[in-house]
Design an enzyme around this catalytic site. Structure first.
Site, PDB file in Angstrom:
ATOM      1  N   ASP A 168       1.322  -7.791   2.260  1.00 55.68           N
ATOM      2  CA  ASP A 168       1.181  -6.322   2.011  1.00 55.68           C
ATOM      3  C   ASP A 168       2.788  -5.772   1.843  1.00 55.68           C
ATOM      4  OD1 ASP A 168       0.928  -3.507   1.802  1.00 55.68           O
ATOM      5  OD2 ASP A 168      -0.458  -3.500   3.305  1.00 55.68           O
ATOM      6  N   SER A 196       4.068   2.157   8.367  1.00 52.26           N
ATOM      7  CA  SER A 196       3.841   1.171   7.250  1.00 52.26           C
ATOM      8  C   SER A 196       5.040   0.842   6.565  1.00 52.26           C
ATOM      9  CB  SER A 196       2.638   1.910   6.388  1.00 52.26           C
ATOM     10  OG  SER A 196       1.449   1.535   6.814  1.00 52.26           O
ATOM     11  N   HIS A 210       0.768  -1.271  -0.029  1.00 53.00           N
ATOM     12  CA  HIS A 210       0.011   0.018   0.010  1.00 53.00           C
ATOM     13  C   HIS A 210       0.971   1.290  -0.068  1.00 53.00           C
ATOM     14  CE1 HIS A 210       0.167  -0.353   4.600  1.00 53.00           C
ATOM     15  NE2 HIS A 210       0.251   1.105   4.475  1.00 53.00           N
TER      16      HIS A 210
END
Ligand code: ARG
Length: 720
Positions: A220, A655, A84
């Site tokens: 991810d 992230s 992402h």
């Protein structure tokens, strides 16, 4: 202030941290924090964690394009981050015919890597504590005067510690709400190339349904490579550039994780507000979060409808839709968790203690009366602000049109052709980006819907004067959705901002009348002017007062005795932090226990053929059904571990962060938080707070078995 600083360092190192909560500055790892890490299982020395003289773990961690974290995993500048985080670049490199987002992408040689225009990474070179200097020059100042001086000073210090000839720039970050100041010095590399990405059905498996949730089954991750000039210095993209030679890179362990294993996360958490006041919490619960959520729901409805119809539209809108949806779900969940955990009342209790302590102390005793007045003054307009940002300017056309105020200003005020040219040039650049991502069908519906929502939900006294009355006159009843649709048709049908020929001619010859008569500009301008004229000054006043109260509240807390109960580390400010904890499951509610890991078995259980969120790439499914997991299999489970959770303290910005074991090896990538702890920006709860990580064995399996990119695997230093 000096005293405060001394006591602050003392506090950091004096009181036991009961682990888990804490985003520690690597520079300030007190003995106590470090000892706690060791108690938890860490085998590395302090020098190996962070050193400015020798290569250390921190040198393998990068700020990824200013909004995520990445880590260097090979001697040739290979970077792992989240899917992402690379999403925009992957979608941008895709077309309906060559759909890398959908099918994945694996560069089998360096020549096949795809330049990711606009992406960059930054290495942290140094941290300097500038508290004393800043405090000396702010002494005696408060409120807006203090804020203005602080801004100037920070700009000066940033310049002082920067060196543009080496792409080195410093950013001073106010920590502890302006009670401590540190300069973070970065070196930036702009030539970043996409080297690999799993199919979206892996990288975003579970979509928005599973987002912010455990148990999770998402791969991810994405893979990039940084390049530098032949001279070893940062350089813009050039085919002649060579792979970056890092100071340090992380070895990768495929030994697997078990419960209670040590886990450490380095990265760039963006923002937390653990000392938010009861006033702020109430404002979030009552006004900010529900308004934002309702408006995003409207926008997402029209966006998703169109994306699902057409793969080209999906590619065009995917990245912006993902970020709108991500924080739509976050703010909804955050509100629910703040309520569930009764955070408002807990904040009140803490504040009562503070008020008692502050009585008779002139510097502190007025903090909460000031705050109360500040909120009273701003509250009536706070919803309006959200409706501007998330409503009216949630329409991409309105957002772009609003930026043209700069051009109007340049034309009207100076008449100087230089200014006008510069403004028009900048607008033209922005226009190209706008047009590339503009999708008229969804935007038109969004505009109609948000205009009506604003009309219904915002106090009539606050409406831009004349806007709705002329809408009524020209398009009909303001209670009827058809009125707004007709207006939106008119705007989209006649605005020159959507017509490249008329836009070109405007850029060549910017004319205030043309701009002011454009229906898109004039609508955007009506809302913006109204807000800027009447409410922005109030907002600025509120921010100054709230900041001032926050600073004093925290300064007071740092001086209070009861501080023992707290572990003190500065709120996240998009600066490098280390968090440590363990691999650990949890109990989300009565009678339910969550394991710390998920496996391929669960991926297959969730699989729904043809589904928007739970479909699977055929190759992934085939390998999974055959249990072809190679050396990446978890021997104990006889399955492939996909995700695991730890009790580390992280937040958005983290992230892509490396999850590191006791010996300094990479064991996973942090990519999410869990639903039960979505209040984590404000409170950390040991029982519920978890970080969701993709297991590095799943990452390598995807690269190796799904992607067949043995070339990338060979670059890694694998610990078995
Ligand atoms: N919640 C994740 C984060 O903020 C982003 C996950 C992206 N996936 C998605 N389905 N939107 O870091």
């Amino acid at each position: 202030m000096k005293k405060l600083l001394v006591s602050l360092v003392l506090i950091v190192s004096m009181f036991r941290s009961y682990a888990d909560e804490g985003m520690w500055l690597p520079l300030l790892l007190g003995k106590q924090v470090y000892d706690d890490m060791v108690k938890r299982g860490l085998k590395l020395s302090k020098e190996q964690l962070y050193s400015i003289n020798k290569a250390s773990v921190k040198d393998a961690v990068v700020l990824f394009s200013g909004f995520c974290t990445g880590e260097i995993v090979s001697n040739e500048g290979l970077i792992f981050t989240n899917h992402h985080c690379g999403y925009g670049a992957i979608a941008g490199a895709s077309s309906v015919q060559q759909n890398l987002l959908k099918n994945g992408f694996w560069a089998k040689t360096k020549a096949e890597e795809i330049p990711a225009d606009g992406l960059y990474i930054e290495f942290l070179l140094q941290i300097h504590d500038l508290t004393q200097r800043v405090e000396d020059s702010l002494r005696g100042l408060s409120g807006s005067e203090r804020a203005a001086r602080q801004r100037e000073l920070i700009a000066t210090l940033n310049a002082e510690f920067s060196d543009s000839s080496k792409n080195i720039s410093a950013r001073v970050s106010p920590l502890f709400k302006g009670n401590q100041f540190m300069a973070f010095v970065y070196q930036r590399y702009n030539d970043i190339r996409l080297a690999g990405a799993p199919p979206e059905s892996v990288g975003k498996y579970g979509g928005d349904t599973d987002n912010w949730e455990w148990p999770r089954h998402t791969g991810d991750f994405s893979v990039f490579r940084a390049y530098m000039g032949k001279d070893g210095q940062p350089a813009g993209y050039s085919p002649d550039n060579i792979p970056l030679k890092p100071k340090y890179f992380l070895p990768v362990s495929i030994k697997g994780v078990k419960t209670n294993d040590y886990a450490m996360i380095y990265g760039y958490p963006g923002s937390t507000n653990r000392y938010e006041t009861s006033y702020g919490v109430k404002q979030k619960i009552d006004i900010f979060n529900p308004s934002l959520v309702a408006l995003r729901e409207i926008r997402l409805k029209y966006i998703f409808e169109e994306m699902k119809k057409d793969p080209a539209v999906k590619l065009k809108l995917a990245s912006s839709a993902a970020s709108i949806a991500n924080y739509w779900k976050f703010y909804d969940g955050e509100r629910k968790q703040l309520i569930r955990h009764d955070v408002y009342r807990k904040k009140l209790q803490e504040e009562e203690k503070f008020k008692k302590w502050a009585t008779g102390k002139p510097e502190f005793e007025h903090v909460f009366t000031d705050l109360s007045k500040a909120y009273d003054a701003w509250r009536p307009y706070s919803k309006h602000q959200v409706y501007i940002n998330e409503g009216i300017f949630g329409s991409p056309l309105m957002a772009f049109a609003g930026t043209l105020q700069q051009v109007e200003r340049a034309i009207v005020k100076s008449g100087g052709s230089k200014d006008i040219e510069a403004a028009a040039g900048a607008a033209d650049k922005a226009w190209s980006a706008f047009i590339r991502s503009e999708h008229v069908v969804s935007d038109k519906q969004i505009l109609a819907a948000v205009l009506q929502q604003f009309y219904t939900d915002i106090d009539q006294n606050q409406h831009p004067i004349g806007f709705y009355s002329s809408l009524k006159k020209d398009f009909g009843d303001l209670k009827d959705p058809a009125t707004y649709k007709k207006f939106a048709d008119h705007v989209f049908g006649s605005s020159f901002l959507l017509d490249s020929i008329r836009w070109r001619s405007f850029v060549r010859n910017p004319d205030a009348n043309v701009l002011q008569n454009d229906p898109a500009f004039s609508a955007a301008n009506a809302f913006l002017k109204n807000f800027q004229g009447k409410y922005l000054p109030l907002l600025q006043q509120f921010n100054t007062r709230n900041d001032e109260a926050g600073r004093l509240y925290l300064k007071g807390i740092l001086q209070m005795d009861t501080v023992k109960a707290r572990k003190l580390f500065p709120d996240a400010t998009m600066t490098m932090r280390v968090s440590f904890g363990s691999v650990k499951g949890y109990e989300p509610k009565d009678a339910v226990t969550y394991d710390h890991a998920t496996t391929m078995k669960g991926v297959l259980e969730k699989y729904k053929e043809g589904d928007y969120e739970f479909d699977l790439d055929p190759r992934v499914r085939e390998l999974a059904l055959k249990k072809d997991f190679g050396q990446y299999i978890d021997k104990q489970r006889q399955d492939l571990v996909v995700n695991f959770i730890t009790n580390n303290d992280i937040t958005g910005g983290n992230s892509g962060s490396p999850v590191i074991d006791a010996n300094g090896n990479l064991i996973g990538l942090a990519f999410d938080g869990n639903y039960e702890a979505l209040g984590h920006k404000i409170v950390f709860d040991n029982a519920y707070n978890r970080t969701i990580c993709v297991d590095i064995r799943y990452v390598l399996w995807c690269i190796d078995k799904v992607g067949g990119a043995a070339n990338l695997i060979r670059e890694l230093k694998i610990v078995k």
